[in-house]
Motif scaffolding. Structure first.
Motif, PDB file in Angstrom:
ATOM      1  N   ASN A 171       0.835  -1.226   0.062  1.00  0.00           N
ATOM      2  CA  ASN A 171       0.048   0.113   0.138  1.00  0.00           C
ATOM      3  C   ASN A 171       0.801   1.011  -0.093  1.00  0.00           C
ATOM      4  O   ASN A 171       1.430   1.663   0.993  1.00  0.00           O
ATOM      5  N   LEU A 172       0.942   1.674  -1.234  1.00  0.00           N
ATOM      6  CA  LEU A 172       2.016   2.974  -1.268  1.00  0.00           C
ATOM      7  C   LEU A 172       1.265   4.172  -1.741  1.00  0.00           C
ATOM      8  O   LEU A 172       0.334   4.149  -2.632  1.00  0.00           O
ATOM      9  N   LYS A 173       1.670   5.375  -1.526  1.00  0.00           N
ATOM     10  CA  LYS A 173       1.111   6.624  -1.600  1.00  0.00           C
ATOM     11  C   LYS A 173       2.121   7.559  -1.946  1.00  0.00           C
ATOM     12  O   LYS A 173       2.636   7.862  -0.645  1.00  0.00           O
ATOM     13  N   VAL A 174       2.330   8.087  -3.010  1.00  0.00           N
ATOM     14  CA  VAL A 174       3.267   8.986  -3.180  1.00  0.00           C
ATOM     15  C   VAL A 174       2.705  10.344  -3.738  1.00  0.00           C
ATOM     16  O   VAL A 174       2.041  10.354  -4.729  1.00  0.00           O
ATOM     17  N   PRO A 175       2.863  11.428  -2.801  1.00  0.00           N
ATOM     18  CA  PRO A 175       2.088  12.399  -3.028  1.00  0.00           C
ATOM     19  C   PRO A 175       2.650  13.315  -4.304  1.00  0.00           C
ATOM     20  O   PRO A 175       3.734  13.220  -4.689  1.00  0.00           O
ATOM     21  N   GLU A 176       1.897  14.009  -4.969  1.00  0.00           N
ATOM     22  CA  GLU A 176       2.187  14.872  -6.311  1.00  0.00           C
ATOM     23  C   GLU A 176       3.356  15.653  -5.728  1.00  0.00           C
ATOM     24  O   GLU A 176       3.344  16.299  -4.825  1.00  0.00           O
ATOM     25  N   GLY A 177       4.234  15.736  -6.676  1.00  0.00           N
ATOM     26  CA  GLY A 177       5.376  16.731  -6.385  1.00  0.00           C
ATOM     27  C   GLY A 177       6.524  16.258  -5.423  1.00  0.00           C
ATOM     28  O   GLY A 177       7.411  17.003  -4.937  1.00  0.00           O
ATOM     29  N   ALA A 178       6.134  15.012  -4.847  1.00  0.00           N
ATOM     30  CA  ALA A 178       7.220  14.672  -3.714  1.00  0.00           C
ATOM     31  C   ALA A 178       8.269  13.992  -4.504  1.00  0.00           C
ATOM     32  O   ALA A 178       8.289  13.478  -5.831  1.00  0.00           O
ATOM     33  N   VAL A 179       9.484  13.903  -3.756  1.00  0.00           N
ATOM     34  CA  VAL A 179      10.452  13.001  -4.210  1.00  0.00           C
ATOM     35  C   VAL A 179      10.827  11.971  -3.277  1.00  0.00           C
ATOM     36  O   VAL A 179      10.804  12.062  -1.807  1.00  0.00           O
ATOM     37  N   TYR A 180      10.274  10.829  -3.632  1.00  0.00           N
ATOM     38  CA  TYR A 180       9.993   9.497  -2.924  1.00  0.00           C
ATOM     39  C   TYR A 180      11.280   8.446  -2.971  1.00  0.00           C
ATOM     40  O   TYR A 180      11.477   8.072  -4.000  1.00  0.00           O
ATOM     41  N   GLY A 181      11.922   8.372  -1.928  1.00  0.00           N
ATOM     42  CA  GLY A 181      12.958   7.501  -1.672  1.00  0.00           C
ATOM     43  C   GLY A 181      12.520   6.220  -1.453  1.00  0.00           C
ATOM     44  O   GLY A 181      11.962   6.053  -0.379  1.00  0.00           O
ATOM     45  N   PHE A 182      12.571   5.337  -2.359  1.00  0.00           N
ATOM     46  CA  PHE A 182      12.010   3.750  -2.131  1.00  0.00           C
ATOM     47  C   PHE A 182      13.274   2.764  -1.953  1.00  0.00           C
ATOM     48  O   PHE A 182      14.075   2.409  -2.672  1.00  0.00           O
ATOM     49  N   LEU A 183      13.631   2.509  -0.448  1.00  0.00           N
ATOM     50  CA  LEU A 183      14.717   1.983  -0.022  1.00  0.00           C
ATOM     51  C   LEU A 183      14.377   0.401   0.446  1.00  0.00           C
ATOM     52  O   LEU A 183      13.410   0.140   0.785  1.00  0.00           O
ATOM     53  N   GLY A 184      15.344  -0.222   0.341  1.00  0.00           N
ATOM     54  CA  GLY A 184      15.383  -1.613   0.505  1.00  0.00           C
ATOM     55  C   GLY A 184      16.634  -2.478   0.132  1.00  0.00           C
ATOM     56  O   GLY A 184      17.284  -1.823  -0.584  1.00  0.00           O
ATOM     57  N   LEU A 185      16.936  -3.487   0.970  1.00  0.00           N
ATOM     58  CA  LEU A 185      17.932  -4.530   0.465  1.00  0.00           C
ATOM     59  C   LEU A 185      17.743  -5.016  -0.787  1.00  0.00           C
ATOM     60  O   LEU A 185      16.780  -4.885  -1.497  1.00  0.00           O
ATOM     61  N   ASN A 186      18.924  -5.462  -1.537  1.00  0.00           N
ATOM     62  CA  ASN A 186      18.674  -6.197  -2.939  1.00  0.00           C
ATOM     63  C   ASN A 186      17.717  -7.277  -2.364  1.00  0.00           C
ATOM     64  O   ASN A 186      17.782  -8.135  -1.475  1.00  0.00           O
ATOM     65  N   GLY A 187      16.960  -7.407  -3.363  1.00  0.00           N
ATOM     66  CA  GLY A 187      15.969  -8.556  -3.556  1.00  0.00           C
ATOM     67  C   GLY A 187      14.570  -8.244  -2.454  1.00  0.00           C
ATOM     68  O   GLY A 187      14.032  -9.174  -2.099  1.00  0.00           O
ATOM     69  N   ALA A 188      14.594  -7.111  -2.216  1.00  0.00           N
ATOM     70  CA  ALA A 188      13.405  -6.588  -1.227  1.00  0.00           C
ATOM     71  C   ALA A 188      12.110  -6.661  -2.185  1.00  0.00           C
ATOM     72  O   ALA A 188      11.122  -6.434  -1.504  1.00  0.00           O
ATOM     73  N   GLY A 189      12.208  -6.378  -3.539  1.00  0.00           N
ATOM     74  CA  GLY A 189      11.039  -6.312  -4.263  1.00  0.00           C
ATOM     75  C   GLY A 189      10.859  -4.899  -4.770  1.00  0.00           C
ATOM     76  O   GLY A 189       9.862  -4.789  -5.629  1.00  0.00           O
ATOM     77  N   LYS A 190      12.025  -4.228  -5.023  1.00  0.00           N
ATOM     78  CA  LYS A 190      11.887  -2.780  -5.416  1.00  0.00           C
ATOM     79  C   LYS A 190      11.451  -2.713  -6.823  1.00  0.00           C
ATOM     80  O   LYS A 190      10.781  -2.054  -7.599  1.00  0.00           O
TER      81      LYS A 190
END
Lengths: 301, 244
Positions: free
Chosen positions: A25-44
């Motif tokens: 469940n992800l919500k990225v607001p308009e105009g935001a800079v969203y860093g999607f962080l996770g280890l290798n293999g996390a599903g990014k």
């Protein structure tokens, strides 16, 4: 205009029997800079490929700029600049030819002046074939293709992994910051967390396909803290508190990393172990991420 | 690598670079290589005949027009299979298929453009083959091109339907398998098996004394059916396969 540039509900995908993205469940607001962080293999990368309509989702819903990636992949790609983790090109093309090729399929949006400017900034040679380029040069070419048409949303999957430190800084501080100033949304996944520290205003932490945190960066940094304690005698080995991520005991000194840090409550709980001195330390984004994800790895976050 | 100042270089300008053109450019070396091999084999054949005549061999072993046509027909089916396989599998095998998937183009348009590029390459092949035949017929037999065209017009001399089936067979196998060599074997064998199956059916119908002209029509429809089947299979896979 949708409130969120990217929104998912229960998004999931499995490979074989393994769910690599689960109930996202992800919500990225308009105009935001969203860093999607996770280890290798996390599903990014899998998440990003679903958002770009490149792979099917097995459950849930997703909208990107109000469009469903599964049903409207073409209008979506017309508005979204995407840099994949492993950029693919027609290897025999030169930088100039690949720009022309992509420009053909972005009529009315491709900005040649912008393309020239980016090629110059990245110090790319326009007459060199892609097969003769280094990994970094290919990454830069991918960035030119993603930025030159003025996308409404930029989705970047490990965009700086092949760049040298100079180009990386140029990219983050120059190009991304410039794009951010235009008020458009950037969704960026990277393992080079510290480089994004001054840039991202939202972070999402993905672990084993599940989104553990999604919040403004400031809130995340406020919630993950390290508390150092000095004791008159040997520090107790069983120091604990609510939201404990990690405990380190060394002689008369001890430190704990805490998530969901609440100054009053956490200090109160730690004082019960009788330290002579307590000091709360603010972590940078990388340290906060490492402490948090480390606990998640141990199943404690 | 010479560092040319970018400011001094020519400005980037608009030009069309389509997937069809890419496909054509990618197919061209294959076409040229096969044309060169064909040309050399035929030339060697002609030279051997002349050498034989010089040594008193009066037997007419000069390749007759029907032989040349049969040979080029077989070559054409091989070229068609190669082009079909390359069209379906090459980009999948080397990973560049992802590039096309990331640009805002409907997948079936990519499919159409790729086929157009391959068929353009096939057209070039046929132009080369035709030119070669004109040369051979002129030097070896003194035939004119009109006679040649009348030969080529005969479906039993130069079977384009078979080439089309091999092209689409190779394409379907290539798209599904994504490995050039394996797809060439599977597509080639699949196309041959299906066409032979069709021939067996036709043979049985002929034995049942069904009208000859009716059978010729049925033959064309069976060939078209097989082609359509391969095309649909390829299109389904193209539309549904996942990228990165």
């Amino acid at each position: 205009m949708p409130e969120f540039a990217i929104e998912t509900q229960g998004l999931a995908r499995q490979y074989g029997r393994r769910w690599v993205v689960n109930d996202l469940n992800l919500k990225v607001p308009e105009g935001a800079v969203y860093g999607f962080l996770g280890l290798n293999g996390a599903g990014k990368s899998t998440t990003i490929r679903m958002l770009m309509g490149l792979i099917r989702r097995h459950a849930g819903r997703a909208t990107v700029l109000g469009l469903d990636p599964a049903r409207d992949p073409v209008p979506l790609k017309q508005r979204v600049g995407y840099v994949a983790e492993a950029p693919a090109f027609y290897e025999w093309m030169t930088v100039e030819a690949v720009c022309r090729f992509v420009a053909t399929y972005r009529p009315g949006r491709w900005n040649w002046l912008r393309a020239e400017d980016l090629i110059r900034k990245f110090r790319l040679q326009r007459d060199v074939r892609l097969k003769n380029m280094s990994k970094g040069q290919r990454a830069k070419t991918a960035l030119v293709l993603a930025l030159a048409f003025g996308p409404d949303l930029l989705i970047l999957d490990e965009p700086t992994s092949g760049l040298d430190p100079v180009a990386r800084r140029e990219f983050v501080e120059g190009i991304l910051a410039e794009f951010q100033d235009s008020g458009k949304t950037i969704f960026i996944s990277s393992h080079l967390v510290n480089e994004l520290a001054g840039l991202v205003d939202y972070v999402g932490v993905l672990h084993e396909g599940r989104l553990l945190r999604s919040m403004p960066t400031e809130d995340f940094l406020r919630s993950v803290r390290r508390v150092r304690m000095r004791f008159d005698d040997l520090a107790p080995t069983q120091i604990t508190c609510e939201g404990l991520l990690k405990r380190r005991v060394d002689g008369r000194e001890a430190s704990v990393a805490v998530s969901d840090f609440d100054e009053e409550r956490t200090i109160e709980q730690l004082k019960t172990f009788g330290p002579a001195d307590i000091e709360v330390e603010t972590l940078n984004l990388e340290d906060a991420f490492v402490e948090f994800i480390g606990a998640a790895e141990r199943g404690e976050a | 690598m010479s560092e040319k100042p970018l400011e001094a270089g020519p400005p980037l300008h608009k030009a069309r670079y389509s997937i069809a053109w890419r496909e054509f450019v990618a197919a061209f070396p294959t076409v040229a290589a096969l044309a060169a091999v064909d040309g050399m084999l035929l030339l060697a054949n002609v030279v051997m005949v002349y050498i034989g005549r010089e040594h008193g061999n009066t037997t007419d072993v000069m390749p007759g027009m029907s032989h040349v046509l049969a040979y080029l027909s077989a070559s054409s089916t091989i070229v068609a299979l190669c082009l079909g396989v390359l069209c379906g599998a090459e980009e999948e095998e080397n990973g560049t298929a992802d590039f096309a998937r990331r640009i805002p183009v409907p997948r079936l348009q990519i499919f159409r453009e790729k086929m157009a590029g391959s068929l353009l390459a096939f057209l070039v092949w046929n132009v080369l083959a035709f030119a070669l035949m004109i040369l051979i017929s002129h030097f070896a037999h003194g035939d004119n091109s009109r006679k040649l065209v009348s030969f080529m017009g005969d479906p039993y001399s130069f079977d384009y339907m078979r080439a089309l089936i091999l092209f689409t067979g190779g394409l379907a196998a290539g798209v599904w398998i994504g490995r050039v060599v394996v797809a060439a074997v599977v597509g080639g064998v699949g196309a041959v098996v299906l066409t032979n199956l069709a021939m067996i059916i036709l043979y049985q119908m002929r034995r049942a004394h069904i009208d000859y002209y009716f059978l010729k029509t049925v033959n064309v429809w069976i060939y078209l059916g097989i082609t359509a089947l391969f095309l649909v299979l390829a299109a389904i896979r193209f539309q549904t396969r996942e990228g990165r």
